[in-house]
Design an enzyme around this catalytic site. Sequence first.
Site, mmCIF file in Angstrom:
data_model
loop_
_atom_site.group_PDB
_atom_site.id
_atom_site.type_symbol
_atom_site.label_atom_id
_atom_site.label_comp_id
_atom_site.label_asym_id
_atom_site.label_seq_id
_atom_site.Cartn_x
_atom_site.Cartn_y
_atom_site.Cartn_z
ATOM 1 N N HIS A 130 0.866 -1.174 0.000
ATOM 2 C CA HIS A 130 0.000 0.000 0.000
ATOM 3 C C HIS A 130 0.911 1.236 0.000
ATOM 4 O O HIS A 130 0.893 2.048 0.907
ATOM 5 C CB HIS A 130 -0.966 -0.017 1.191
ATOM 6 C CG HIS A 130 -2.215 0.795 0.988
ATOM 7 N ND1 HIS A 130 -3.492 0.278 1.100
ATOM 8 C CD2 HIS A 130 -2.388 2.102 0.670
ATOM 9 C CE1 HIS A 130 -4.383 1.236 0.889
ATOM 10 N NE2 HIS A 130 -3.729 2.357 0.619
ATOM 11 N N ASN A 303 -11.838 -1.220 -5.249
ATOM 12 C CA ASN A 303 -11.983 0.006 -4.463
ATOM 13 C C ASN A 303 -12.823 0.967 -5.283
ATOM 14 O O ASN A 303 -12.517 1.231 -6.447
ATOM 15 C CB ASN A 303 -10.615 0.642 -4.168
ATOM 16 C CG ASN A 303 -9.737 -0.254 -3.306
ATOM 17 O OD1 ASN A 303 -10.135 -1.365 -2.945
ATOM 18 N ND2 ASN A 303 -8.551 0.215 -2.983
ATOM 19 N N TYR A 305 -14.968 4.758 -5.216
ATOM 20 C CA TYR A 305 -15.322 6.007 -4.535
ATOM 21 C C TYR A 305 -16.271 6.910 -5.322
ATOM 22 O O TYR A 305 -17.100 7.585 -4.730
ATOM 23 C CB TYR A 305 -14.053 6.807 -4.202
ATOM 24 C CG TYR A 305 -13.238 6.170 -3.095
ATOM 25 C CD1 TYR A 305 -13.567 6.395 -1.760
ATOM 26 C CD2 TYR A 305 -12.174 5.327 -3.372
ATOM 27 C CE1 TYR A 305 -12.840 5.799 -0.732
ATOM 28 C CE2 TYR A 305 -11.443 4.720 -2.342
ATOM 29 C CZ TYR A 305 -11.789 4.969 -1.025
ATOM 30 O OH TYR A 305 -11.082 4.368 -0.017
HETATM 31 C C1 FCB Z 1 -7.571 5.201 -1.759
HETATM 32 C C2 FCB Z 1 -6.373 4.694 -0.993
HETATM 33 C C3 FCB Z 1 -6.508 4.819 0.499
HETATM 34 C C4 FCB Z 1 -7.168 6.115 0.885
HETATM 35 C C5 FCB Z 1 -8.456 6.299 0.138
HETATM 36 C C6 FCB Z 1 -9.213 7.548 0.506
HETATM 37 O O1 FCB Z 1 -7.189 5.569 -3.035
HETATM 38 O O2 FCB Z 1 -6.133 3.340 -1.298
HETATM 39 O O3 FCB Z 1 -5.230 4.675 1.071
HETATM 40 O O4 FCB Z 1 -6.293 7.165 0.679
HETATM 41 O O5 FCB Z 1 -8.190 6.315 -1.238
#
Ligand code: FCB
Length: 476
Positions: A130, A303, A305
Amino acid sequence: MTTQQTQTQSPDLAFPTGFVWGASTSAYQIEGAVAEDGRGPSIWDAFVASPGRVLNGDNADVAIDHYRRYREDVRVMADLGLSAYRFSVSWPRIQPTGSGAINPAGIDFYQRLTDELLAHGIDPWVTLYHWDLPLALEEAGGWPARDTAKRFADFAAAVHAALSDRVTNFSTVNEPWCAAFLGYASGEHAPGRREPAEAIRAAHHLNLAHGLATQAMRAQSAATRIGGCVNLYAITPHTGSEADLDAARRIDGLQNRFFLDALLKGSYPADVLEDIAPVAGTSFARDGDLEVISTPLDLLMVNYYSRFTVSGAPGGAASAAAAPTDTGSPWVGSEQVSFVNGGRPVTAMGWEIDDAGLLEILTRVAAEYPAIPMVIAENGAAFEDVVTGDESVHDPERVAYIDAHLRICHAAIEAGIPLQGYFAWSLMDNFEWAWGYGKRFGLVYVDYETQRRIPKDSALWYAENIKRGGLRAPAE
Ligand code: FCB
């Protein structure tokens, strides 16, 4: 139990038994203790020390002191009833210069953390990278150097050997898009280089690192599950114009397909190769690389968002990855694309909230790629949290965000998509990269002065859903 009780306790939207209710963190964002027990420096230690790179000059020397407080933090997780916790292993704790001898104190920390989780009935999910590359490897060329991928496979094998007797789920590289393009093209993240051609080499070597590590871990044990982790965006052209459709194709190509196609189909998309050729040429991959990269996986970790609305016409914002400091474009070969306000409500990051986009990408992966189980490995939102006089944090917007995305997860499962779990980002407020401590994503509030942990309303709400095994219908 009476029928009445069953009715009041049962969820309106039940998730399958065994659905993983988790939360995520990463090593550099929470651990602190950057010079303890033999840990070497990472690219992020160097980056935060360089003036102007991180908002307010924040660094993660202490972060939220998780290295020392991990037992207390596991208790917080147990109180929430989490079934799983996704954390990352700091490479420079295990190999201070990125190669060679293993530092036993580093391994010991992750074994103790893992044991503590298991003792509380929480399943440990390990991410191997990470973003905290050992600085010595950056000095030797970083991710644009092919050798870094081989070093990563050695590191992954060492961690896997030390933890696979108690950890089932391993994943390789978190969000290779960010590590490559924010690290080496826009310079928003460590190591802060703005070298677009090198960013493409970095992206390829991060993919190769994923494949080599997957093979190395598989060779050690067939009992563990290995996942790759990508950050996917829903993408919409601003209008139906040819220029906007082309912009959407380009950004989808670099953000989503460059990684999905490589990992799951063993090829790079031809149109993306054409887009990047003028900048990066065509010779960054060697024969056989894509075969390694597409080594079969047990799991795709997604992931999610937000959604991007993009335009090929000049005049919009230059990039959606709005950094707090002055940076270049991360969109190698497609720098002309502009990012348009899609008119949705935004989080404190300025990221548009679009839960429907999650269903769109899950449906697409299920339809267009070979069948693979998925989990949401990160999803969440930053908002301006305030501690009230009675020691609470009321964060209805975060509750609404997570609730909406969990509803989408439920709909995806109902539609037959093999979605096995959901990890909220993040368990606790932490060091948000170039934004320092300026953005709070946690379910649990952290007072950075005292290191006090205060579960926000969203944490309590999440705990209720876990207990119930699902969501309640929205209030009428
Ligand atoms: C992602 C990352 C994580 C965090 C979130 C908000 O891109 O993996 O570490 O910063 O965004």
